[in-house]
Motif scaffolding. Structure first.
Motif, mmCIF file in Angstrom:
data_model
loop_
_atom_site.group_PDB
_atom_site.id
_atom_site.type_symbol
_atom_site.label_atom_id
_atom_site.label_comp_id
_atom_site.label_asym_id
_atom_site.label_seq_id
_atom_site.Cartn_x
_atom_site.Cartn_y
_atom_site.Cartn_z
ATOM 1 N N THR A 604 0.818 -1.224 0.000
ATOM 2 C CA THR A 604 0.000 0.000 0.000
ATOM 3 C C THR A 604 0.839 1.255 0.000
ATOM 4 O O THR A 604 0.299 2.356 -0.165
ATOM 5 C CB THR A 604 -0.904 0.035 1.244
ATOM 6 N N LYS A 606 2.628 1.961 2.758
ATOM 7 C CA LYS A 606 2.967 2.062 4.166
ATOM 8 C C LYS A 606 3.865 0.891 4.538
ATOM 9 O O LYS A 606 3.759 -0.188 3.937
ATOM 10 C CB LYS A 606 1.712 2.064 5.025
ATOM 11 N N GLU A 609 2.622 -2.984 4.918
ATOM 12 C CA GLU A 609 1.176 -3.055 4.785
ATOM 13 C C GLU A 609 0.844 -3.411 3.341
ATOM 14 O O GLU A 609 1.421 -2.850 2.400
ATOM 15 C CB GLU A 609 0.505 -1.738 5.161
ATOM 16 N N THR A 611 -2.372 -5.184 0.538
ATOM 17 C CA THR A 611 -3.797 -5.363 0.316
ATOM 18 C C THR A 611 -4.004 -6.452 -0.733
ATOM 19 O O THR A 611 -3.160 -6.656 -1.608
ATOM 20 C CB THR A 611 -4.467 -4.043 -0.136
ATOM 21 N N ARG A 621 -6.914 -5.647 4.099
ATOM 22 C CA ARG A 621 -5.614 -5.107 4.501
ATOM 23 C C ARG A 621 -4.820 -6.188 5.216
ATOM 24 O O ARG A 621 -5.324 -6.833 6.141
ATOM 25 C CB ARG A 621 -5.812 -3.893 5.415
ATOM 26 N N VAL A 623 -1.289 -7.067 7.327
ATOM 27 C CA VAL A 623 -0.184 -6.499 8.102
ATOM 28 C C VAL A 623 0.514 -7.639 8.836
ATOM 29 O O VAL A 623 -0.043 -8.729 8.985
ATOM 30 C CB VAL A 623 -0.685 -5.443 9.114
#
Length: 642
Positions: A604, A606, A609, A611, A621, A623
């Motif tokens: 994403t 980040k 992170e 998806t 999402r 993580v």
């Protein structure tokens, strides 16, 4: 363990898939073939924890949370029942949960928390130098010494029926509970107080307790002793092996061997897996003890049993996170699909003890596969087990889609995993670095600094791993020194590049330890660049179920808090796992085969992170599992159309 340029054999189930160049590659691991034991006894030494400093990272945060928790607890409450049993007036009431409540009276674990607490305070003192932890170690030892003096006996315990429970167990009478398991924690706490906090009172109490045990069990025949060991007894063989190594008293060696359960030792030493249906954390401490008996006596069958157990558990009985078991028990590999989605999978104590075993095997024979498993379980099991906000810890870390991590309360739970949890976050620095006479091994990529006093050297590791798969090491030296640096190229990294003072010194496509031998000068830097890829783990017994990974990290679907009240993840009764927060919830599903789904996972932007689109058309999402807290999650997925 066979590895090639595009595949890595994971530390969990025996088939690990890692995307390479957009294609899925597969490697299989031989399970039962005998493997040679390499290296000599005690081939490497760990650095003293006081010579390793943790720098800012999630590990330091977790340690500080545990520091605060340990200091919040009252030793007099943990000692309450010990004083009662010795005929002394308690100075405070006992804590709740396993320590006193009727709900858990049948397991007779009263007093186990004191032992864990003593170990945790000793570990924390050794790690931080904070005198408050040594004061607590000394105080507890002095109180236990007072109990021994008042009762005129070596045994100290907190059982409601006092010594009668242990005495009945030794006589072979039917009992409820696990007295030796509980006493093992007291033994270990005293040992750690002696060895890590230089508590001579801990030493005196421990030796008197050990002598009582030797004398009390001496009348038992070997057959009677073996019958007694059918009841969970922790790592009693380990502590007696330690006592033999520390004192040279052969009575303790004999006790270590007698406390080694032959019903488990014999088949394992013959490379026979008889673990189906057995209580997992009853067995793992026994095997930690087998390895320790091997180390101090040189007896091959003990070491053979420990090695084979590690191989079969990590390769055929572990989840992607490094945890194992369902409802605390090993299950047949063929039944993986029946157990993987349980809310009672991956008991945290099992991960704690598997890491103890792994660390010992690595020190004896420094294979990168041991460090790979250690790293995976450290992130996805141990670091993942702590609530980053409260410092409380999990019992199980199950994979039921849409479930959540459940944490103990500060003073009303005191599960077994509360106790090991106290220790887990006090000793992160104990396995980052190892050494022999001239070589320094860098096993884990954790911001830290190690002092190698024998060479007037320091090595400072600066990294944001796992956000970035690189680490930089900087030497501090008083004089030019010829040393070898050994850097782990993990199985999850297909390539590695080493730069010395900014220039490429080594490139590798073979996981293992990369050696850089040279004369180092003060300020020399070494940079290790690794490659993290997104992949998946599945087992041949259930090809339609998979977990997704990035490097050593298990990726979890972050599924939000729908239907959850604030604080719903703080619980008292661990037996109700699976029933808490069990209202209707439809977790998303993923469609396709594991390789195609892994190929669709996108970052994403980040750190760590990602998806992926669900079968329902919703973006899920993903993580790292260790960053999941206070919300529903999924680590394993049942795939449609696989």
């Amino acid at each position: 363990m066979a590895q090639d340029d595009c595949c890595s054999v994971g530390p969990g189930w025996p088939r690990r898939y890692v995307l390479a160049g957009g294609l899925a590659a597969m490697a299989s691991t031989p399970i039962l073939a005998a493997e040679p034991r390499r290296g000599g006894q005690g081939g490497l030494s760990a650095f003293d924890m006081r010579d390793v400093e943790l720098l800012d990272s999630p590990f330091l945060h977790a340690q500080r949370q545990t520091e605060a928790y340990l200091l919040s607890l009252e030793p007099d409450r943990l000692l309450s029942a010990f004083r009662t049993n010795a005929g002394l007036k308690p100075k405070a009431p006992p804590y709740g949960g396993w320590e006193s409540e009727a709900t858990w009276a049948d397991i007779n674990c009263h007093g186990h928390t004191l032992g864990h607490y003593q170990s945790a305070c000793a570990l924390m003192y050794r790690s931080t130098g904070d005198a408050r932890f040594k004061q607590r170690v000394d105080y507890i030892a002095e109180e236990l010494a007072a109990c021994q003096a008042a009762s005129n006996a070596g045994l100290v315990c907190a059982f409601p029926k006092g010594p009668a429970l242990v005495e009945a167990h030794i006589r072979g009478e039917k009992i409820t509970g696990v007295p030796w398991y509980t006493l093992h924690k007291v033994f270990a706490g005293l040992r750690d107080g002696w060895q890590l906090a230089d508590s001579q009172t801990s030493r005196a109490v421990l030796l008197r307790l050990a002598d009582w045990t030797v004398d009390a069990t001496a009348p038992l025949s070997d057959a009677q002793f073996e019958t007694m060991l059918q009841t969970e007894h922790g790592g009693m063989n380990e502590v007696f092996a330690d006592l033999f190594a520390l004192t040279g008293d052969t009575r303790y060696r004999t006790a270590a061997e007698r406390f080694s359960h032959k019903a488990l030792l014999t088949p394992l030493s013959q490379r026979r897996d008889t673990l189906d249906g057995l209580h997992a954390n009853t067995q793992i401490p026994k095997v930690v003890g087998f390895q320790r008996v091997h180390e101090v006596t040189g007896q091959g069958p003990y070491g053979d049993a420990a090695l084979f157990f590690w191989q079969t558990v990590t390769r055929t009985r572990s989840f992607a996170t490094g945890g194992n078991g369902d409802g605390e028990h090993f299950f047949p590999r063929a039944d993986f699909e029946k157990h993987v989605f349980s809310a009672k999978g991956s008991e945290t104590c099992c991960q704690h003890n598997m890491l103890k075993l792994t660390r010992a095997l690595f020190a004896q024979d420094p294979r990168a596969e041991y460090a790979d498993y250690y790293e995976r379980t450290l992130y996805n099991g141990i670091l993942a087990s702590q609530d980053p906000d409260s410092g409380m810890v999990t019992y199980f870390q199950g994979a039921r889609p849409g479930y959540m991590k459940l944490y103990c309360t500060p003073v009303d739970s005191f599960w077994c995993c509360t106790g090991t949890g106290m220790e887990n976050h006090a000793k992160y620095r104990d396995s980052i670095y190892f050494h022999d006479d001239r070589s320094l091994y860098v096993n884990l990529f954790i911001p830290s600094k190690v002092a190698w006093k024998a060479h007037d050297a320091t090595l400072t590791q600066t990294t944001t791993f796992p956000d970035d798969p690189t680490t930089t090491l900087r030497w501090g030296l008083k004089r030019p020194t010829a040393l070898t640096l050994k850097l782990r190229q993990p199985g999850w990294s297909q390539t590695a590049t080493v730069l010395v003072n900014g220039k490429v010194a080594l490139r590798s496509k073979t996981p293992g330890f990369l050696e850089i031998a040279r004369t180092w000068n003060d300020g020399d830097t070494v940079e290790l660049r690794l490659a993290m890829q997104t992949g998946f783990e599945a087992d041949p017994a259930a090809p339609g179920i998979a977990a997704f990974t990035h490097g050593p990290l298990v990726l979890a679907g972050a599924l939000g808090t729908e239907g959850l009240a604030p604080g719903a993840d703080i619980v008292v009764n661990e037996r109700l796992y699976g029933k808490y927060n069990d209202g209707p919830f439809a977790a998303p599903t993923l469609a396709g085969d594991p390789a195609s789904i892994a190929a669709r996972i996108r970052p994403t932007g980040k750190p760590l992170e990602f998806t992926v689109a669900s079968a329902e058309g919703v973006a899920v999402r993903l993580v790292p599992y260790h960053r999941i807290a206070h919300q529903r999650y999924a680590t394993y997925w049942r795939l449609s159309g696989a």
